[in-house]
Write an enzyme that holds these catalytic residues in place. Structure first.
Site, PDB file in Angstrom:
ATOM      1  N   LYS A  85      75.085  30.012  21.750  1.00  0.00           N
ATOM      2  CA  LYS A  85      73.402  29.805  21.086  1.00  0.00           C
ATOM      3  C   LYS A  85      72.603  28.505  21.930  1.00  0.00           C
ATOM      4  CE  LYS A  85      72.235  29.530  17.188  1.00  0.00           C
ATOM      5  NZ  LYS A  85      72.406  30.817  15.809  1.00  0.00           N
TER       6      LYS A  85
HETATM    7  P1  NAD Z   1      63.468  29.501   9.614  1.00  0.00           P
HETATM    8  O1  NAD Z   1      62.630  29.201  10.115  1.00  0.00           O
HETATM    9  O2  NAD Z   1      62.411  30.750   8.777  1.00  0.00           O
HETATM   10  O3  NAD Z   1      63.276  29.427   7.848  1.00  0.00           O
HETATM   11  C1  NAD Z   1      63.940  27.775   7.712  1.00  0.00           C
HETATM   12  C2  NAD Z   1      63.762  27.469   5.860  1.00  0.00           C
HETATM   13  O4  NAD Z   1      63.637  25.788   6.047  1.00  0.00           O
HETATM   14  C3  NAD Z   1      61.291  27.243   5.945  1.00  0.00           C
HETATM   15  O5  NAD Z   1      61.333  27.916   4.946  1.00  0.00           O
HETATM   16  C4  NAD Z   1      62.011  25.799   6.013  1.00  0.00           C
HETATM   17  O6  NAD Z   1      60.725  25.411   5.670  1.00  0.00           O
HETATM   18  C5  NAD Z   1      62.794  25.454   5.622  1.00  0.00           C
HETATM   19  N1  NAD Z   1      64.028  24.253   5.541  1.00  0.00           N
HETATM   20  C6  NAD Z   1      64.052  23.335   6.679  1.00  0.00           C
HETATM   21  N2  NAD Z   1      64.160  21.968   6.423  1.00  0.00           N
HETATM   22  C7  NAD Z   1      64.265  22.319   4.993  1.00  0.00           C
HETATM   23  C8  NAD Z   1      64.600  20.826   4.045  1.00  0.00           C
HETATM   24  N3  NAD Z   1      64.904  19.992   4.502  1.00  0.00           N
HETATM   25  N4  NAD Z   1      65.014  21.127   2.690  1.00  0.00           N
HETATM   26  C9  NAD Z   1      64.472  22.579   2.494  1.00  0.00           C
HETATM   27  N5  NAD Z   1      64.228  23.876   2.952  1.00  0.00           N
HETATM   28  C10 NAD Z   1      63.620  23.469   5.100  1.00  0.00           C
HETATM   29  O7  NAD Z   1      64.715  30.148   9.762  1.00  0.00           O
HETATM   30  P2  NAD Z   1      65.490  31.087   9.334  1.00  0.00           P
HETATM   31  O8  NAD Z   1      65.704  32.023  10.761  1.00  0.00           O
HETATM   32  O9  NAD Z   1      65.999  31.086   7.808  1.00  0.00           O
HETATM   33  O10 NAD Z   1      67.391  30.608   9.115  1.00  0.00           O
HETATM   34  C11 NAD Z   1      67.583  29.462   7.650  1.00  0.00           C
HETATM   35  C12 NAD Z   1      69.109  29.533   8.149  1.00  0.00           C
HETATM   36  O11 NAD Z   1      70.107  30.284   8.435  1.00  0.00           O
HETATM   37  C13 NAD Z   1      69.652  28.484   9.286  1.00  0.00           C
HETATM   38  O12 NAD Z   1      70.652  27.995   9.289  1.00  0.00           O
HETATM   39  C14 NAD Z   1      69.910  29.872  10.770  1.00  0.00           C
HETATM   40  O13 NAD Z   1      71.342  29.135  11.930  1.00  0.00           O
HETATM   41  C15 NAD Z   1      70.416  30.368   9.510  1.00  0.00           C
HETATM   42  N6  NAD Z   1      71.008  31.973  10.085  1.00  0.00           N
HETATM   43  C16 NAD Z   1      69.732  32.115  10.589  1.00  0.00           C
HETATM   44  C17 NAD Z   1      69.834  34.314  10.616  1.00  0.00           C
HETATM   45  C18 NAD Z   1      68.513  35.255  11.217  1.00  0.00           C
HETATM   46  O14 NAD Z   1      68.527  36.322  10.827  1.00  0.00           O
HETATM   47  N7  NAD Z   1      67.154  34.410  10.854  1.00  0.00           N
HETATM   48  C19 NAD Z   1      71.369  34.973  10.961  1.00  0.00           C
HETATM   49  C20 NAD Z   1      72.530  34.237  10.582  1.00  0.00           C
HETATM   50  C21 NAD Z   1      72.164  32.448   9.959  1.00  0.00           C
END
Ligand code: NAD
Length: 421
Positions: A111
């Site tokens: 990571k």
């Molecule tokens: P992103 O940055 O695209 O979106 C994150 C979202 O969370 C945004 O809408 C943001 O406004 C919201 N957010 C942040 N802080 C917040 C809070 N305090 N309260 C409410 N909403 C809040 O990120 P993502 O890629 O969608 O990833 C989201 C989660 O999923 C992360 O934990 C990431 O590690 C995990 N994840 C993502 C992927 C992927 O394919 N992108 C894969 C596996 C896991």
């Protein structure tokens, strides 16, 4: 890794160790291997100097961590966030070791992250930061070494800059060194929705196991980003009513079901779900109390703490985010009979699609979209069946079962290869 100062609250790395220790005990793996897994293989910390638009130099801090690479090259995303630190990146890297094992992918856990507020950066600053960070961590990257992908606040555009920088450094095209690339430079069609697709597969499996109806069921989703956004569409298409969605700036609620397409249009224009006229305003923290069958945290780690666990109204939690539930909250949810499909299973769709992209880049050919979709669904279903079966056999929660499956697979690989020299 150094232990936190005495008295400090438990953080993401503490949570990983607690769950790892539990899994080691549950499965009885070799104590030497358990000890090895408690320490990341390598933690690289780098300074990332960036010339800002106003001419001054800002120096950011970044990390790339390899937790364990016994089962294959390191795989894991890169996040840009003001709260990132070495312990969080290490916890996320360990999560990737376990996730790739649960999903049966030939990767280890890695990571990366840069401590910055991307929303405060111009496009040019973001590109310079990405390129300089790439140069600093380049010694760790490569198709058989470590393959990054997008995570929080990074996307295909950032991956394209990373790919270009790495290719310039190596003097050869290195498309196999990055996944989550735009389609124009070797990305795959299914990648953007793959994590959400996997979450839906896990939700379906959980509802089936628990005798709940998905169609007509209510869902609440925290986060409307790369995962939460497509997920809202998928849940609605599957017949669920998505009644509440929050993001970092606000939340919206509609008992009859939010319209994901209208909400996506609103977010594209306003940058947040706040102010959406297709729902009522609620506070982001109030979504947990909204009556629902399904709750999907799809934002950041630690969102579901003990306080939230005590008042959560949903019956099933499917963790799209990494580490959204604290270990103490796990106990509260278990006592309350709320089932949690853990992150290392639930969000494995993303890394599975990354594996497909990596394989395609290596083959120099694109698989058809229907082949990708079928393989992704099948892979997630197999992983889900493995974890549910182990949970039934051990009579433990899905989290403990998923950790048990993962730790046994990693331990078997370490035992087979032995310790060098
Ligand atoms: P992103 O940055 O695209 O979106 C994150 C979202 O969370 C945004 O809408 C943001 O406004 C919201 N957010 C942040 N802080 C917040 C809070 N305090 N309260 C409410 N909403 C809040 O990120 P993502 O890629 O969608 O990833 C989201 C989660 O999923 C992360 O934990 C990431 O590690 C995990 N994840 C993502 C992927 C992927 O394919 N992108 C894969 C596996 C896991």
């Amino acid at each position: 890794m150094a232990d936190p100062a005495a008295g400090e609250a438990k953080d993401a790395w503490d949570a990983v160790l607690e769950r790892l220790d539990d899994a080691a005990k549950l499965t009885g793996i070799d104590p030497d291997i358990h000890r090895k897994l408690r320490i990341p293989k390598r933690v690289l910390e780098v300074a990332v100097p960036v010339r800002m638009d106003d001419g001054h130099l800002e120096v950011f801090t970044g990390w790339r961590v390899h937790h364990d690479t016994t089962r294959g090259p390191g795989k894991g995303g890169i996040r840009f966030h003001p709260g990132v630190n070495a312990r969080e990146v290490s916890a996320l890297a360990a999560g990737m070791t376990l996730k790739t094992a649960v999903a049966g992918l030939p990767f280890g856990g890695a990571k990366g992250g840069v401590r910055c507020d991307p929303r405060a950066l111009s496009l040019g600053e973001l590109e310079r930061l990405t390129r300089r960070y790439t140069v600093e961590i380049a010694p760790l990257l490569g198709p058989d070494l470590d393959i990054p992908a997008p995570d929080v606040n990074t996307d295909g555009r950032v991956m394209a800059w990373l790919l270009d920088t790495l290719s310039m450094l190596k003097g050869t095209d290195v498309a196999t060194s990055v996944t989550g690339k735009p389609l124009s430079v070797g990305g795959t069609k299914g990648h953007s929705g793959a994590t959400s697709t996997g979450v839906l597969v896990c939700a379906r499996a959980a509802f089936k196991e628990l005798g709940l109806d998905l169609v007509g069921g209510r869902a609440v989703v925290q986060g409307f980003g790369k995962v939460g956004g497509p997920l809202a569409f998928l849940l609605a298409s599957a017949g669920m009513r998505v009644v509440a969605i929050s993001d970092v700036d606000g939340a919206t609620y509609n008992q009859g079901g939010l319209d994901p397409a209208a909400l996506a249009d609103h977010v594209a224009a306003a940058g947040t779900v706040a102010g959406f006229d297709g729902g009522d305003v609620i506070k982001p923290d109030e979504i947990w109390e909204v009556p629902a069958e399904l709750c999907v945290p799809a934002a950041l780690a630690g969102a579901l703490d003990v306080g939230v666990a005590g008042r959560l109204a949903a019956r099933v939690v499917v963790e799209a985010a990494n580490g959204p539930t604290t270990p103490d909250a796990d106990h509260v949810l278990e006592d309350r009979g709320i089932h949690v499909v853990p992150d290392i299973l639930a969000n494995a769709g993303g890394v599975t699609a990354s594996y497909f992209e990596w394989a395609q880049s290596r083959q120099g050919m694109q698989w058809e979209e229907d082949v990708l979709a079928a393989r992704l669904r099948r892979s997630m279903e197999v992983a889900s069946v493995d974890v549910w079966a182990r949970a039934a056999q051990l009579e433990v929660s899905l989290r403990r079962a998923a950790f048990a499956v993962a730790v046994e697979r990693v331990a078997a690989a370490i035992a087979a290869r032995g310790i060098f020299p």
